[in-house]
Design a protein around this motif. Structure first.
Motif, PDB file in Angstrom:
ATOM      1  N   ASP A 283      -7.808  -3.751  -9.773  1.00  0.00           N
ATOM      2  CA  ASP A 283      -6.381  -3.439  -9.691  1.00  0.00           C
ATOM      3  C   ASP A 283      -6.058  -2.517  -8.521  1.00  0.00           C
ATOM      4  O   ASP A 283      -4.886  -2.375  -8.150  1.00  0.00           O
ATOM      5  N   LEU A 284      -7.078  -1.891  -7.939  1.00  0.00           N
ATOM      6  CA  LEU A 284      -6.850  -1.130  -6.713  1.00  0.00           C
ATOM      7  C   LEU A 284      -6.403  -2.067  -5.594  1.00  0.00           C
ATOM      8  O   LEU A 284      -5.602  -1.693  -4.733  1.00  0.00           O
ATOM      9  N   ARG A 285      -6.935  -3.286  -5.617  1.00  0.00           N
ATOM     10  CA  ARG A 285      -6.533  -4.309  -4.635  1.00  0.00           C
ATOM     11  C   ARG A 285      -5.078  -4.713  -4.871  1.00  0.00           C
ATOM     12  O   ARG A 285      -4.309  -4.887  -3.921  1.00  0.00           O
ATOM     13  N   HIS A 286      -4.698  -4.866  -6.148  1.00  0.00           N
ATOM     14  CA  HIS A 286      -3.295  -5.137  -6.464  1.00  0.00           C
ATOM     15  C   HIS A 286      -2.410  -3.974  -6.016  1.00  0.00           C
ATOM     16  O   HIS A 286      -1.273  -4.184  -5.577  1.00  0.00           O
ATOM     17  N   THR A 287      -2.945  -2.767  -6.138  1.00  0.00           N
ATOM     18  CA  THR A 287      -2.190  -1.586  -5.722  1.00  0.00           C
ATOM     19  C   THR A 287      -1.895  -1.632  -4.234  1.00  0.00           C
ATOM     20  O   THR A 287      -0.775  -1.350  -3.791  1.00  0.00           O
ATOM     21  N   THR A 288      -2.889  -1.995  -3.449  1.00  0.00           N
ATOM     22  CA  THR A 288      -2.697  -2.128  -1.996  1.00  0.00           C
ATOM     23  C   THR A 288      -1.555  -3.096  -1.695  1.00  0.00           C
ATOM     24  O   THR A 288      -0.623  -2.779  -0.938  1.00  0.00           O
ATOM     25  N   ALA A 289      -1.637  -4.279  -2.286  1.00  0.00           N
ATOM     26  CA  ALA A 289      -0.628  -5.317  -2.027  1.00  0.00           C
ATOM     27  C   ALA A 289       0.753  -4.877  -2.499  1.00  0.00           C
ATOM     28  O   ALA A 289       1.761  -5.122  -1.816  1.00  0.00           O
ATOM     29  N   SER A 290       0.804  -4.231  -3.649  1.00  0.00           N
ATOM     30  CA  SER A 290       2.089  -3.804  -4.199  1.00  0.00           C
ATOM     31  C   SER A 290       2.737  -2.741  -3.326  1.00  0.00           C
ATOM     32  O   SER A 290       3.948  -2.773  -3.073  1.00  0.00           O
ATOM     33  N   TYR A 291       1.932  -1.792  -2.837  1.00  0.00           N
ATOM     34  CA  TYR A 291       2.472  -0.764  -1.943  1.00  0.00           C
ATOM     35  C   TYR A 291       2.994  -1.397  -0.645  1.00  0.00           C
ATOM     36  O   TYR A 291       4.052  -1.008  -0.133  1.00  0.00           O
ATOM     37  N   LEU A 292       2.253  -2.353  -0.124  1.00  0.00           N
ATOM     38  CA  LEU A 292       2.691  -3.038   1.094  1.00  0.00           C
ATOM     39  C   LEU A 292       4.005  -3.769   0.864  1.00  0.00           C
ATOM     40  O   LEU A 292       4.929  -3.703   1.684  1.00  0.00           O
ATOM     41  N   ALA A 293       4.093  -4.492  -0.268  1.00  0.00           N
ATOM     42  CA  ALA A 293       5.302  -5.254  -0.580  1.00  0.00           C
ATOM     43  C   ALA A 293       6.506  -4.333  -0.737  1.00  0.00           C
ATOM     44  O   ALA A 293       7.610  -4.623  -0.237  1.00  0.00           O
ATOM     45  N   GLN A 294       6.305  -3.207  -1.401  1.00  0.00           N
ATOM     46  CA  GLN A 294       7.407  -2.276  -1.644  1.00  0.00           C
ATOM     47  C   GLN A 294       7.860  -1.561  -0.382  1.00  0.00           C
ATOM     48  O   GLN A 294       8.947  -0.997  -0.343  1.00  0.00           O
ATOM     49  N   ASN A 295       7.006  -1.604   0.640  1.00  0.00           N
ATOM     50  CA  ASN A 295       7.366  -0.955   1.907  1.00  0.00           C
ATOM     51  C   ASN A 295       7.733  -1.956   2.993  1.00  0.00           C
ATOM     52  O   ASN A 295       7.679  -1.638   4.178  1.00  0.00           O
ATOM     53  N   GLY A 296       8.089  -3.155   2.571  1.00  0.00           N
ATOM     54  CA  GLY A 296       8.674  -4.117   3.503  1.00  0.00           C
ATOM     55  C   GLY A 296       7.742  -5.130   4.124  1.00  0.00           C
ATOM     56  O   GLY A 296       8.175  -5.921   4.961  1.00  0.00           O
TER      57      GLY A 296
END
Length: 336
Positions: A283-296
């Protein structure tokens, strides 16, 4: 032109197919039922290339042989044991069959032999494993087409994306820094900031790190392709503290230095101390993707960071990209 001849044998009846075409060697094959004979004729006569190449000696190779050759010479992924476990299922069911005779009906019926308790996602992985092998057979054994492409994948539910909130991330970092394993914090920090898979990180060696360019070179990823991970300043600093200038694993076992660390107990403990529940290392990998998505970041950019070969794998983060766009539009257009 094809003919089907009924043959009476000692204890049963068989059906012999004979296919004659100009400038090609006659094809003959015997079946235990007329329906199978008709299916064979339709399959062969519908494809001119199959008709021409059917008697090619390479096409008489058994599937088990092709699978073994594929694993030995072609497979480039990072999970050979897991891949061969799935392919062993195909060897057990179709291994003795010549690749020229494997049809989409064979693929479908064999998939139905998998345990009913398996999820659609797991069944699709078994289907994907044999599809790759038969694509290899098309290249190396003159197979005219991959029959798996005609078999539909089962629908898969969209997985729940679990990622760390800001508070959870802060607590997890503090817990990692206090861990008895001194490399827990660098590992978790690197996982979140690069989006790399656990296996990719655990197999990194110090000579894979370019401290000047701040990059890490992954020789083989899950999909078999090498990739380069950009490193943040803090990650580079943490790795510099660990660097012993040798070609050894960065996150090595404390018992067997040339083996990756098995940190399951330490990971479970830091999660408990950080009060982070229902969370896996992946889920750390999901965290990376989610942070990227939320920042545009766009889905293509996220796919590039994660090393996805197919954009479908990145679609699970699409709603986060939309949320970001909605906030952007409302903030920009609210006064119109």
């Amino acid at each position: 032109m094809a003919t089907i001849q009924k043959i009476r044998r000692t204890h049963d009846i068989a059906y012999r197919v004979l296919i004659r075409q100009a400038n090609t060697k006659p094809i003959t094959k015997t079946f235990n039922s007329k329906s199978l004979a008709v299916q064979f004729v339709n399959n062969i006569e519908s494809n001119r290339l199959k008709l021409v190449t059917y008697n090619d000696d390479k096409l008489k190779t058994k599937l088990s042989t092709v699978i073994n050759k594929y694993m030995e010479y072609e497979y480039k992924g990072s999970r050979p044991q897991d891949e061969f476990r799935k392919l062993s299922f195909w060897i057990s069911n179709l291994g003795s069959k010549q690749i020229r005779d494997i049809s989409r009906a064979d693929i479908s019926s064999t998939l139905s032999n998998l345990p009913s308790k398996l999820s659609n996602s797991t069944i699709n992985r078994y289907k994907a494993s044999i599809s790759v092998v038969l694509s290899y057979a098309c290249r190396e054994y003159n197979l005219s087409e991959n029959p798996v492409v005609h078999v539909r994948s089962l629908p898969e539910p969209r997985g729940v994306v679990r990622f760390l909130s800001d508070d959870e991330r802060s607590r997890l970092f503090e817990s990692c820094k206090a861990s008895q394993w001194s490399k827990m914090y660098p590992l978790v920090l690197m996982a979140i900031t690069t989006g790399a898979r656990k296996g990719e990180l655990l197999n990194l060696r110090f000579d894979d790190i370019d401290f000047d360019r701040q990059t890490a070179y992954v020789k083989t990823s899950k999909n078999g392709q090498p990739r380069v991970l950009p490193l943040t300043d803090e990650v580079t600093t943490e790795l510099s503290r660990l660097n012993n200038q040798e070609a050894t694993l960065i996150f090595n076992s404390e018992i067997v230095p040339d083996k990756p660390m098995c940190f399951a107990k330490q990971w479970k403990r830091v999660l408990k101390n950080a009060e982070v529940n229902n969370f896996r290392f992946h889920d750390l990998r999901h965290t990376t993707a989610s942070y990227l998505a939320q920042n545009g970041a766009s889905l293509l950019e996220i796919a590039d960071v994660l090393g996805h070969k197919q954009i479908q794998m990145t679609q699970r983060y699409a709603h986060l990209c939309i949320d970001h766009k909605s906030r952007l539009i409302n903030r920009t257009m609210s006064n119109m």
